[in-house]
Design a protein around this motif. Structure first.
Motif, mmCIF file in Angstrom:
data_model
loop_
_atom_site.group_PDB
_atom_site.id
_atom_site.type_symbol
_atom_site.label_atom_id
_atom_site.label_comp_id
_atom_site.label_asym_id
_atom_site.label_seq_id
_atom_site.Cartn_x
_atom_site.Cartn_y
_atom_site.Cartn_z
ATOM 1 N N UNK A 61 3.089 -3.738 -8.181
ATOM 2 C CA UNK A 61 3.029 -3.069 -6.878
ATOM 3 C C UNK A 61 1.823 -2.150 -6.799
ATOM 4 N N UNK A 62 1.546 -1.418 -7.875
ATOM 5 C CA UNK A 62 0.408 -0.512 -7.889
ATOM 6 C C UNK A 62 -0.903 -1.272 -7.743
ATOM 7 N N UNK A 116 3.130 5.850 -2.851
ATOM 8 C CA UNK A 116 4.304 6.587 -3.294
ATOM 9 C C UNK A 116 4.326 6.778 -4.797
ATOM 10 N N UNK A 117 4.008 5.724 -5.558
ATOM 11 C CA UNK A 117 3.991 5.835 -7.015
ATOM 12 C C UNK A 117 2.915 6.799 -7.486
ATOM 13 N N UNK A 128 0.832 -1.210 0.000
ATOM 14 C CA UNK A 128 0.000 0.000 0.000
ATOM 15 C C UNK A 128 0.861 1.253 0.000
ATOM 16 N N UNK A 129 1.948 1.241 0.760
ATOM 17 C CA UNK A 129 2.850 2.394 0.769
ATOM 18 C C UNK A 129 3.511 2.585 -0.593
ATOM 19 N N UNK A 141 7.778 8.593 -15.694
ATOM 20 C CA UNK A 141 6.411 8.085 -15.584
ATOM 21 C C UNK A 141 6.295 6.687 -16.164
ATOM 22 N N UNK A 142 6.866 6.482 -17.338
ATOM 23 C CA UNK A 142 6.821 5.154 -17.949
ATOM 24 C C UNK A 142 7.572 4.125 -17.118
ATOM 25 N N UNK A 143 8.676 4.539 -16.518
ATOM 26 C CA UNK A 143 9.457 3.611 -15.703
ATOM 27 C C UNK A 143 8.647 3.129 -14.510
#
Length: 246
Positions: free
Chosen positions: A234-235, A169-170, A164-165, A224-226
């Motif tokens: 993760x997202x 962060x992303x 979640x963190x 952004x793409x990275x």
């Protein structure tokens, strides 16, 4: 994206006459780094986006911990009030925020770009929903053993909530990196302006400047793409954490 990349390397005499270039000329990329303020603005964007991301992860996790594990009067009312701020459109507060920043003498500084985004209701809500999936017995056992709340949060809660963190962060980094209107209002010099403003300033009616702008766009979109490529799993896991219990 592919067409943008081709335009960035397309010779000036082919920009408005061909869809696919006959040859690629990457001189625009060298001009971006040698003849514009984009390098300095990229550094500014990393400073602002990185600072906002770290600070929001800290403040949102602390607030979510309080709303999840601590018992105090009016907890639910305060949480509802925080969620209610998500329904206030950003355009309704921009003038008041600008006047406040101006009165404090923070215009054209990093503080004007970072401080208004120290925390977010969305981040608090996301982490709170994740924390509610943790067993209450963990906190009770920690208190019996004499573990303080900060230590319990640092040694137990944060390691268990890394998905979640990471998602928070992303999300925050991407939003801050792509900001345009607020940095345009509160900054006046290239020493503090972010890269999104720099990209818009590259545009001109001249054909050569169009290729320069496309090269700048390709460079700026790499972070952004990275994040999307390397943190996709993760997202998804982070945003789904806490959505389903059991």
């Amino acid at each position: 994206l592919i067409y943008t990349f081709m335009m960035s390397g397309m010779p000036a005499d082919e920009l408005y006459s061909r869809l696919i270039p006959t040859r690629m000329d990457f001189v625009s990329y060298s001009h971006v780094f040698t003849k514009t303020a984009i390098p300095r603005q990229i550094i500014n964007s990393f400073i602002v986006a990185g600072s906002v991301t770290i600070l929001q992860m800290i403040t949102c996790s602390m607030a979510a911990f309080a709303f999840s594990f601590l018992q105090f009067r009016g907890r639910n009312v305060v949480f509802i009030c925080i969620l209610a701020t998500m329904m206030v459109p950003w355009e309704a507060t921009i003038i008041a925020n600008y006047l406040t920043i101006s009165r404090w003498g923070w215009l054209d500084t990093f503080r004007a770009l970072i401080v208004p985004y120290l925390t977010s209701a969305m981040g608090i809500f996301l982490l709170r929903q994740n924390y509610l999936t943790f067993a209450r017995e963990l906190h009770e056992a920690a208190k019996i053993d004499g573990c303080s709340n900060p230590r319990f949060m640092a040694s137990v809660v944060v390691p268990l909530s890394r998905p979640a963190l990471g998602a928070l962060g992303a999300y925050v980094f991407l939003n801050t990196w792509n900001q345009y209107m607020w940095p345009l209002l509160v900054t006046n010099s290239s020493s503090y302006r972010t890269v999104q403003i720099g990209i818009s300033m590259l545009y001109d009616i001249d054909a050569e400047s169009l290729g320069l702008m496309m090269a700048g766009v390709v460079i700026v979109i790499v972070p952004s793409l990275s994040i999307f490529i390397f943190m996709q799993k993760q997202l998804i896991n982070g945003l789904m954490a806490g959505a389903v219990k059991g």
